[in-house]
Structures are given as structure tokens and as C-alpha cells.
Design an enzyme around this catalytic site. Structure first.
Site, short mmCIF file in Angstrom:
data_model
loop_
_atom_site.label_atom_id
_atom_site.label_comp_id
_atom_site.label_asym_id
_atom_site.label_seq_id
_atom_site.Cartn_x
_atom_site.Cartn_y
_atom_site.Cartn_z
N CYS A 116 3.21 27.31 2.57
CA CYS A 116 3.50 27.30 1.13
C CYS A 116 4.58 26.29 0.75
O CYS A 116 4.76 25.98 -0.42
CB CYS A 116 3.90 28.70 0.67
SG CYS A 116 2.59 29.88 0.95
N HIS A 256 7.46 28.25 -6.01
CA HIS A 256 6.20 28.59 -5.36
C HIS A 256 5.73 29.94 -5.90
O HIS A 256 6.54 30.84 -6.13
CB HIS A 256 6.41 28.66 -3.85
CG HIS A 256 5.23 29.22 -3.13
ND1 HIS A 256 3.98 28.67 -3.26
CD2 HIS A 256 5.11 30.30 -2.31
CE1 HIS A 256 3.13 29.39 -2.54
NE2 HIS A 256 3.79 30.38 -1.96
N ASN A 286 -1.69 32.94 -5.31
CA ASN A 286 -0.95 32.04 -4.43
C ASN A 286 -1.93 31.01 -3.84
O ASN A 286 -2.73 31.34 -2.97
CB ASN A 286 -0.29 32.86 -3.31
CG ASN A 286 0.53 32.00 -2.37
OD1 ASN A 286 0.49 30.77 -2.44
ND2 ASN A 286 1.27 32.65 -1.49
#
Ligand SMILES: CC(C)(COP(=O)(O)OP(=O)(O)OC[C@H]1O[C@@H](n2cnc3c(N)ncnc32)[C@H](O)[C@@H]1OP(=O)(O)O)[C@@H](O)C(=O)NCCC(=O)NCCS
Length: 331
Positions: A116, A256, A286
Site C-alpha cells: 500500500c 492511503h 482499498n
């Protein structure tokens, strides 16, 4: 000699059409819209359907649209870095496939794997090439087809992830804009809590690993959650202090998008109000390396030249970091 600053001169995203809603997930695993919404902030995510379509499909779409948007010939591109955890295949790299798809004949291309935090790591790497004057035009892509490594019988992970890609054009400027500072960190001991058990060189895929569902992402959510809250907030606070930035000086936080609670905790530590937080978690979930460039794409028309922006991420590895940029153009 004046310094070359690495500035973003364009941003583009691509998300697949198929929308997987919380309601649909209720039919697949034992979960419910209320739990997912309150625990994560996610309402729906995009899924890339269709045989033969991998991460490069989305990355190439974003990169091609980015070329058009920035009036750039594909032949002008020197380098393509694709941050991804879900490459099309182990050999060849997804970045090479994207370069071929968009006909970037003069570019060299490689993948960067930092889960990520991948987009931040890739942006940092690309910025160095611009700052040193080595290359002039770089496309930095964050793209993941997370649905390819998610176990849709595991309610702890399948509700979180989605597919998508974002891309930025990075070029040089003598103006004091673009990438100003960065703090990037990693701690491999965190792999215990977030990893894929098989499919790599430690445990190549076999009938046994497939039967044991070890080719999917494993996540122990709570320790990851705690580490994400602490580390993302720590580096974001540090980068503010180091650059004498108060919360009033910051136009946008681009976090994020793993969990709305992690995002809010980071923003609180920085003293940033809700109105300055870029969010797309509710509609995309996500998207791993895709979240930050996809946010920039969504909010592009609100951004003004000179805006102070903090990018912050945390992910598998563990990897995490924060980059301070000054936005370089008015839309
Ligand atoms: C995954 C995550 C959303 C889970 O939320 P959580 O608040 O930690 O939830 P827990 O795992 O403690 O589970 C709480 C309860 O909900 C249940 N639960 C878990 N997933 C569920 C779901 N999808 N639907 C309904 N209930 C669920 C658990 O079984 C548990 O039940 P119990 O109390 O009866 O045992 C959260 O831990 C998280 O976001 N972690 C970090 C993710 C991240 O940042 N990753 C890094 C980047 S990829």
C-alpha cells in the site's frame, strides 16, 4: 545552478465498471453493510472482470489517458515505474507490459513492490531521477487488481479491497513546487501480520497450497490496524514539524485508503479537519498502490498551484511513509 524540482504535471485514474457493493458481499460471506460501513467506511469497490485482464490493463488505460491529457507523445516518456503487488505475471514486469501497450518505445520500465506504500516509494524514486536531471518525463503508476489475490470466503479481507489504477506524470521545474520532502520507512518483522503464504519462492504454488488457500492475502487485522495508526500519524506529524508546517498551512491530506478510522486518527494527530482529507474509500475500498493517485485524480479540480499536500501511507511489509508536495498547476 538551479535545482530541478520534480513536479506532477498531470494525474489520471482508471477504475473498472463492475461495482461490488456491501449488499452483494452480504450474499457471499457472513457480513453486513452496517458492520463494513462503521468498521471501515467502505460502501462499494470496483472489480476488474474479463478473461486476460490483469493489473496492466488498468495501468495502461490510466497511462494512455494521461498522455492525452498532458499532450505528451508516448515516445517522450523516459521511464515508467509501476507500483503493484498484483503484477500480471512474475515475468515479465507489469511496467514493461504497460510501456508496450501505450507504445512508449523510448522508456525503460520496471515494477516496484511495496504494497500500500508502493505509490509513495515509486514517486520518491522517480523524483530522484528528475532532480538529478537523469530523465525528463516519468510516468509513475500505482495499480492493483486485488481481487486476484483475495479470498472471497474470508470476510476479514474480502470486504476491504478493490481494483483500480492511478498514474501521474513527473517532470522537472525550477519553481519551488513538486516533491519537497519525504520520510519513508519499513519494518519486515510486520510481515507476520500481512502476507501471502504461498506462490512465491519460499513456497511455490502446488496443489497443496491451493487447497489450503495459501495463495490469498492473509491479514491479522488488529495488529496491522494499530501499526498503521501509529506509524502513518508519526511520519505525517514529523514531516509537518521538519517543514515548519502548521495544519493551517496544509491544503490537503492524501492518506492511503485502508480504513476510515485509520485515516481519521492520522488527521486528528495532524490537526487536519475533515474538509481537507481526500477520500475515495467509500466507493473504491482499498486499491493498494492505487489509492493515492486515484484520490489526486478525484480531487484534481479542487487543487491549486502552490497547495501544500501531505501524502501518507501504510501497508504490507510493513512499509510506510509520508511525502510533502507542493501542487504545481491549476486545473
Ligand atoms: C480488518 C479490519 C477492518 C477489522 O476490523 P476490526 O475492528 O479490527 O475487527 P476485528 O478483526 O477485531 O473483529 C471484530 C469482530 O468482527 C468480526 N468480523 C470481522 N470481519 C467481519 C465482517 N466482514 N463482517 C462482520 N463481522 C466481522 C470478527 O469476527 C470479530 O467478531 P468477534 O468479536 O465475535 O470475534 C481492521 O482491523 C483493519 O482495518 N485493519 C487494518 C487494515 C490495514 O490498514 N491494512 C494495511 C493496508 S493493506
Amino acid at each position: 545552478m538551479k535545482k530541478n524540482n520534480a513536479i506532477i504535471t498531470g494525474v489520471q485514474g482508471y477504475v473498472p465498471d463492475y461495482i461490488l457493493t456491501n449488499k452483494e458481499l452480504e450474499k457471499i460471506v457472513d457480513t453486513n453493510d452496517e458492520w463494513i460501513t462503521t468498521r471501515t467506511g467502505i460502501k462499494e469497490r470496483r472489480i476488474l472482470k474479463g478473461e486476460g485482464k490483469g493489473t496492466s490493463y488498468m495501468g495502461a488505460k490510466a497511462a494512455k489517458l494521461l498522455l492525452t491529457k498532458t499532450n505528451t507523445e508516448a515516445s517522450e516518456i523516459d521511464l515508467i515505474i509501476c507500483a503493484t503487488t498484483t503484477p500480471d505475471m512474475m515475468v515479465a514486469s507489469t511496467a514493461c507490459i504497460i510501456a508496450d501497450e501505450i507504445n512508449a518505445k523510448n522508456a525503460f520500465a520496471y515494477d516496484l513492490m511495496a504494497a500500500c506504500s508502493g505509490f509513495l516509494y515509486a514517486l520518491s524514486t522517480a523524483a530522484k531521477f528528475i532532480e538529478t536531471g537523469t530523465y525528463k518525463k516519468i510516468i509513475v503508476i500505482g495499480a492493483d487488481k486485488m481481487s486476484s489475490i483475495i479470498d472471497y470466503t474470508d470476510r476479514a479481507t474480502c470486504i476491504i479491497f478493490g481494483d483500480g489504477a492511478g498514474a501521474v506524470m513527473l517532470e522537472a521545474s525550477e519553481e519551488i513546487l513538486g516533491v519537497q520532502d519525504e520520510i519513508l520507512q519499513s519494518d519486515g518483522s510486520g510481515r507476520e501480520f500481512l502476507h501471502m503464504k504461498a506462490g512465491g519462492s519460499i513456497k511455490p504454488p502446488s496443489h497443496e497450497t491451493i487447497n489450503a488457500r495459501e495463495h490469498y492475502v492473509f491479514q491479522d487485522g488488529q495488529p496491522v490496524f494499530k501499526a498503521a495508526v501509529k506509524n502513518m500519524a508519526d511520519v505525517s506529524e514529523q514531516i509537518m514539524k521538519r517543514n515548519q508546517l502548521t495544519s493551517d498551512d496544509i491544503a490537503w491530506l492524501v492518506p492511503h485508503q485502508a480504513n476510515l478510522r485509520i485515516i481519521n486518527a492520522t488527521a486528528r494527530r495532524m490537526g487536519i479537519g475533515d474538509e481537507k482529507i481526500m477520500l475515495n474509500i467509500q466507493k473504491y475500498g482499498n486499491t493498494t498502490a492505487g489509492t493515492i493517485p486515484l484520490c489526486l485524480w478525484d480531487y484534481e479540480n479542487k487543487l491549486k498551484k502552490g497547495d501544500n499536500i501531505i501524502l501518507a501511507a501504510f501497508g504490507g511489509g510493513f512499509t510506510w511513509g509520508s511525502i510533502f508536495i507542493k501542487w504545481a498547476y491549476n486545473s
